[in-house]
Design a protein around this motif. Structure first.
Motif, PDB file in Angstrom:
ATOM      1  N   ALA A  21      35.251  41.106  24.523  1.00 21.88           N
ATOM      2  CA  ALA A  21      35.553  41.592  25.875  1.00 21.88           C
ATOM      3  C   ALA A  21      35.186  43.064  25.953  1.00 21.88           C
ATOM      4  CB  ALA A  21      37.036  41.406  26.162  1.00 21.88           C
ATOM      5  N   ALA A  22      34.807  43.536  27.169  1.00 23.34           N
ATOM      6  CA  ALA A  22      34.411  44.946  27.320  1.00 23.34           C
ATOM      7  C   ALA A  22      35.639  45.847  27.271  1.00 23.34           C
ATOM      8  CB  ALA A  22      33.674  45.128  28.651  1.00 23.34           C
ATOM      9  N   MET A  23      36.739  45.379  27.863  1.00 21.12           N
ATOM     10  CA  MET A  23      37.965  46.193  27.914  1.00 21.12           C
ATOM     11  C   MET A  23      39.142  45.246  28.090  1.00 21.12           C
ATOM     12  SD  MET A  23      38.914  49.348  28.044  1.00 21.12           S
ATOM     13  CE  MET A  23      40.587  49.949  28.073  1.00 21.12           C
ATOM     14  N   VAL A  24      40.195  45.421  27.325  1.00 15.34           N
ATOM     15  CA  VAL A  24      41.362  44.539  27.444  1.00 15.34           C
ATOM     16  C   VAL A  24      42.609  45.384  27.733  1.00 15.34           C
ATOM     17  CG1 VAL A  24      42.795  42.799  26.315  1.00 15.34           C
ATOM     18  CG2 VAL A  24      40.349  42.878  25.820  1.00 15.34           C
ATOM     19  N   THR A  25      43.250  45.096  28.863  1.00 12.46           N
ATOM     20  CA  THR A  25      44.491  45.777  29.224  1.00 12.46           C
ATOM     21  C   THR A  25      45.653  44.834  28.907  1.00 12.46           C
ATOM     22  OG1 THR A  25      43.362  46.971  30.973  1.00 12.46           O
ATOM     23  CG2 THR A  25      45.767  46.871  31.133  1.00 12.46           C
ATOM     24  N   THR A  26      46.584  45.306  28.098  1.00 15.37           N
ATOM     25  CA  THR A  26      47.698  44.487  27.616  1.00 15.37           C
ATOM     26  C   THR A  26      48.984  45.035  28.214  1.00 15.37           C
ATOM     27  OG1 THR A  26      46.509  44.022  25.567  1.00 15.37           O
ATOM     28  CG2 THR A  26      48.900  43.759  25.495  1.00 15.37           C
ATOM     29  N   LEU A  27      49.688  44.203  28.986  1.00 15.07           N
ATOM     30  CA  LEU A  27      50.859  44.674  29.738  1.00 15.07           C
ATOM     31  C   LEU A  27      52.094  43.846  29.392  1.00 15.07           C
ATOM     32  CD1 LEU A  27      52.215  46.175  32.178  1.00 15.07           C
ATOM     33  CD2 LEU A  27      51.054  44.557  33.683  1.00 15.07           C
ATOM     34  N   ASP A  28      53.145  44.503  28.962  1.00 16.68           N
ATOM     35  CA  ASP A  28      54.415  43.816  28.700  1.00 16.68           C
ATOM     36  C   ASP A  28      55.558  44.803  28.940  1.00 16.68           C
ATOM     37  OD1 ASP A  28      55.277  41.036  27.132  1.00 16.68           O
ATOM     38  OD2 ASP A  28      56.784  42.638  26.945  1.00 16.68           O
ATOM     39  N   LEU A  29      56.675  44.228  29.381  1.00 12.54           N
ATOM     40  CA  LEU A  29      57.870  45.024  29.670  1.00 12.54           C
ATOM     41  C   LEU A  29      58.408  45.729  28.422  1.00 12.54           C
ATOM     42  CD1 LEU A  29      59.675  45.412  32.166  1.00 12.54           C
ATOM     43  CD2 LEU A  29      60.896  43.333  31.530  1.00 12.54           C
ATOM     44  N   SER A  30      58.239  45.107  27.273  1.00 11.87           N
ATOM     45  CA  SER A  30      58.927  45.571  26.068  1.00 11.87           C
ATOM     46  C   SER A  30      58.062  46.525  25.228  1.00 11.87           C
ATOM     47  CB  SER A  30      59.305  44.341  25.228  1.00 11.87           C
ATOM     48  OG  SER A  30      59.367  44.674  23.872  1.00 11.87           O
ATOM     49  N   PRO A  31      58.516  47.767  25.037  1.00 10.98           N
ATOM     50  CA  PRO A  31      57.771  48.704  24.179  1.00 10.98           C
ATOM     51  C   PRO A  31      57.640  48.172  22.753  1.00 10.98           C
ATOM     52  CG  PRO A  31      59.605  49.819  25.288  1.00 10.98           C
ATOM     53  CD  PRO A  31      59.743  48.359  25.596  1.00 10.98           C
ATOM     54  N   HIS A  32      58.661  47.433  22.302  1.00 12.17           N
ATOM     55  CA  HIS A  32      58.640  46.864  20.951  1.00 12.17           C
ATOM     56  C   HIS A  32      57.455  45.890  20.819  1.00 12.17           C
ATOM     57  CE1 HIS A  32      60.146  44.976  17.299  1.00 12.17           C
ATOM     58  NE2 HIS A  32      60.139  43.806  17.915  1.00 12.17           N
ATOM     59  N   TYR A  33      57.273  45.008  21.797  1.00 13.32           N
ATOM     60  CA  TYR A  33      56.169  44.046  21.717  1.00 13.32           C
ATOM     61  C   TYR A  33      54.818  44.734  21.928  1.00 13.32           C
ATOM     62  CZ  TYR A  33      59.722  40.408  21.746  1.00 13.32           C
ATOM     63  OH  TYR A  33      60.802  39.624  21.430  1.00 13.32           O
ATOM     64  N   ILE A  34      54.796  45.777  22.764  1.00 11.18           N
ATOM     65  CA  ILE A  34      53.531  46.497  22.960  1.00 11.18           C
ATOM     66  C   ILE A  34      53.107  47.158  21.643  1.00 11.18           C
ATOM     67  CG2 ILE A  34      52.587  48.609  24.073  1.00 11.18           C
ATOM     68  CD1 ILE A  34      52.276  46.137  25.821  1.00 11.18           C
ATOM     69  N   ALA A  35      54.068  47.683  20.897  1.00  7.35           N
ATOM     70  CA  ALA A  35      53.736  48.305  19.598  1.00  7.35           C
ATOM     71  C   ALA A  35      53.182  47.228  18.647  1.00  7.35           C
ATOM     72  CB  ALA A  35      54.979  48.968  19.006  1.00  7.35           C
ATOM     73  N   TRP A  36      53.773  46.052  18.685  1.00  2.50           N
ATOM     74  CA  TRP A  36      53.337  44.909  17.843  1.00  2.50           C
ATOM     75  C   TRP A  36      51.923  44.482  18.284  1.00  2.50           C
ATOM     76  CZ3 TRP A  36      57.654  40.831  16.605  1.00  2.50           C
ATOM     77  CH2 TRP A  36      57.191  39.870  15.687  1.00  2.50           C
ATOM     78  N   ALA A  37      51.716  44.443  19.596  1.00  7.76           N
ATOM     79  CA  ALA A  37      50.400  44.045  20.126  1.00  7.76           C
ATOM     80  C   ALA A  37      49.311  45.013  19.646  1.00  7.76           C
ATOM     81  CB  ALA A  37      50.441  43.993  21.655  1.00  7.76           C
ATOM     82  N   LYS A  38      49.644  46.313  19.610  1.00  3.74           N
ATOM     83  CA  LYS A  38      48.676  47.317  19.106  1.00  3.74           C
ATOM     84  C   LYS A  38      48.365  47.062  17.640  1.00  3.74           C
ATOM     85  CE  LYS A  38      49.760  51.322  21.811  1.00  3.74           C
ATOM     86  NZ  LYS A  38      50.571  52.515  21.921  1.00  3.74           N
ATOM     87  N   GLN A  39      49.419  46.758  16.862  1.00  3.32           N
ATOM     88  CA  GLN A  39      49.200  46.465  15.425  1.00  3.32           C
ATOM     89  C   GLN A  39      48.292  45.251  15.280  1.00  3.32           C
ATOM     90  OE1 GLN A  39      53.399  45.995  14.242  1.00  3.32           O
ATOM     91  NE2 GLN A  39      53.070  47.621  12.754  1.00  3.32           N
ATOM     92  N   ASN A  40      48.521  44.231  16.102  1.00  3.77           N
ATOM     93  CA  ASN A  40      47.680  43.026  16.029  1.00  3.77           C
ATOM     94  C   ASN A  40      46.234  43.356  16.378  1.00  3.77           C
ATOM     95  OD1 ASN A  40      49.349  40.972  15.093  1.00  3.77           O
ATOM     96  ND2 ASN A  40      50.136  40.477  17.129  1.00  3.77           N
ATOM     97  N   TRP A  41      46.050  44.196  17.411  1.00  2.02           N
ATOM     98  CA  TRP A  41      44.699  44.575  17.839  1.00  2.02           C
ATOM     99  C   TRP A  41      43.974  45.299  16.699  1.00  2.02           C
ATOM    100  CZ3 TRP A  41      41.881  43.579  22.218  1.00  2.02           C
ATOM    101  CH2 TRP A  41      40.758  44.373  22.444  1.00  2.02           C
ATOM    102  N   LEU A  42      44.633  46.327  16.160  1.00  4.87           N
ATOM    103  CA  LEU A  42      43.991  47.151  15.121  1.00  4.87           C
ATOM    104  C   LEU A  42      43.827  46.366  13.821  1.00  4.87           C
ATOM    105  CD1 LEU A  42      45.780  50.548  15.893  1.00  4.87           C
ATOM    106  CD2 LEU A  42      43.463  49.840  16.568  1.00  4.87           C
ATOM    107  N   GLY A  43      44.727  45.407  13.572  1.00  7.43           N
ATOM    108  CA  GLY A  43      44.649  44.570  12.378  1.00  7.43           C
ATOM    109  C   GLY A  43      43.427  43.665  12.370  1.00  7.43           C
TER     110      GLY A  43
END
Ligand SMILES: C[S@@+](CC[C@H](N)C(=O)[O-])C[C@H]1O[C@@H](n2cnc3c(N)ncnc32)[C@H](O)[C@@H]1O
Length: 316
Positions: free
Chosen positions: A165-187
């Motif tokens: 994908a050219a750009m992916v915007t990831t939106l969730d209410l929970s900062p905890h899950y957003i931090a996890w989502a970043k780890q998954n992305w970078l992983g």
């Protein structure tokens, strides 16, 4: 023996042995197919050599022993059991045997890496029933701008990212899950510059994107059955039209919407009617190009029991 026949069935589905992450046993669907009395209220998910068991009823010692003996015979290193009563809140998981990792650890699914947590959490971080959508996104996201709403740990964002994908915007209410989502992305060694992570309320951000004139080529909508954000209470039974009224204006011409619900209480017909009503309200013409249902490793006895329902729609 019921657990064994479920295991053998996964082998015929190409899962056991090859895959690290899949549903090993699916409650009543597998128990009925294989005469597994006592296991109707149990599901077993595999994450590498560690297993997550969900029980919707209190299990007898005999049933717990049966699960333990079976998994140990399959070389499992550990298993936890989460008790999730049909009414009321789930407990935290308890160790059935072995030493489940206390920190997050990585598993792979279809060439993607995801971090799993087995202790001190009510969900391990990866919805295995959405594997088919992840596969679809990996195949169809090339060059697209993607918005993943209700993103949780961002596994669908990773799938889009792995599909270039050219750009992916990831939106969730929970900062905890957003931090996890970043780890998954970078992983997954995905570039930080093609990702935008937002911790915020979907009902606040969708109108904000509209005001800013933002559109997306691919929008993913997979809401929880109910939620309470800053903007009050949302439920998929009552507010699917309102939600999609806010989604359709953000879909670029020829854009794609992947939308799903997790509720046996919403029929396929009602779900489709709700989506189409919102499209009509917003004067957007769409056609359904794919239907998403539970994968074969989640056997349901009736269409109603198939709680996962999804559509991929294309703007025309
Ligand atoms: C069912 S999970 C989504 C699963 C995800 N699509 C996946 O496949 O991994 C629901 C998520 O919605 C988030 N959520 C609930 N209400 C929200 C809201 N109003 N705005 C943004 N996120 C919300 C929760 O924090 C949770 O992570």
């Amino acid at each position: 023996m019921s657990l064994e026949s479920a295991w053998q069935k996964r082998i015929t589905l190409g899962l056991a042995g090859n895959a690290q992450t899949y549903r090993v046993f699916h409650g009543a669907g597998d128990a009925e197919a294989s005469g597994g009395a006592g296991l109707e209220n149990v599901s077993i998910d595999r994450f590498g050599d560690h297993y997550w068991i969900t029980a919707w009823a209190i299990l007898s010692e005999h049933t717990r022993d049966k699960l333990k003996d079976f998994l140990i015979a399959k070389n499992a290193r550990s298993a936890v059991i989460l008790f999730r009563p049909r009414q009321g809140a789930a407990e935290l998981p308890r160790v059935l045997f072995g030493d489940p990792p206390t920190d997050k650890f990585a598993v792979t699914e279809n060439g993607m890496r995801f971090l799993i947590q087995l202790q001190d959490t009510r969900h391990p971080g990866l919805f295995l029933d959405h594997a088919p959508l992840r596969t679809w996104l990996k195949q169809h996201s090339h060059g697209l701008t993607v918005l993943n709403t209700f993103a949780y740990t961002g596994s669908l964002s990773v799938a889009a990212g792995m599909g270039a994908a050219a750009m992916v915007t990831t939106l969730d209410l929970s900062p905890h899950y957003i931090a996890w989502a970043k780890q998954n992305w970078l992983g997954n060694d995905l570039p930080a510059e093609t990702a935008d992570f937002i911790s915020g309320d979907v009902f606040e951000w969708l109108p904000r994107f509209r005001k800013r004139g933002r559109t997306f080529d691919l929008i993913i909508v997979d809401p929880p059955s109910s939620s309470r954000g800053k903007h009050g209470h949302f439920s998929t039974r009552q507010n699917l039209v309102t939600l999609h009224d806010r989604v359709f204006p953000l879909l670029s011409p020829a854009g794609t919407l992947a939308t799903s619900v997790n509720s046996a209480q919403i029929s396929w017909a009602k779900f489709e009617a709700n989506i189409m009503r919102a499209a009509d309200n917003q004067r957007v013409r769409v056609k359904i190009i794919e239907k998403l249902a539970l994968p074969e490793s989640f056997p349901a006895r009736t269409p109603d029991e198939s709680y996962l329902k999804g559509f991929i729609l294309k703007r025309i």
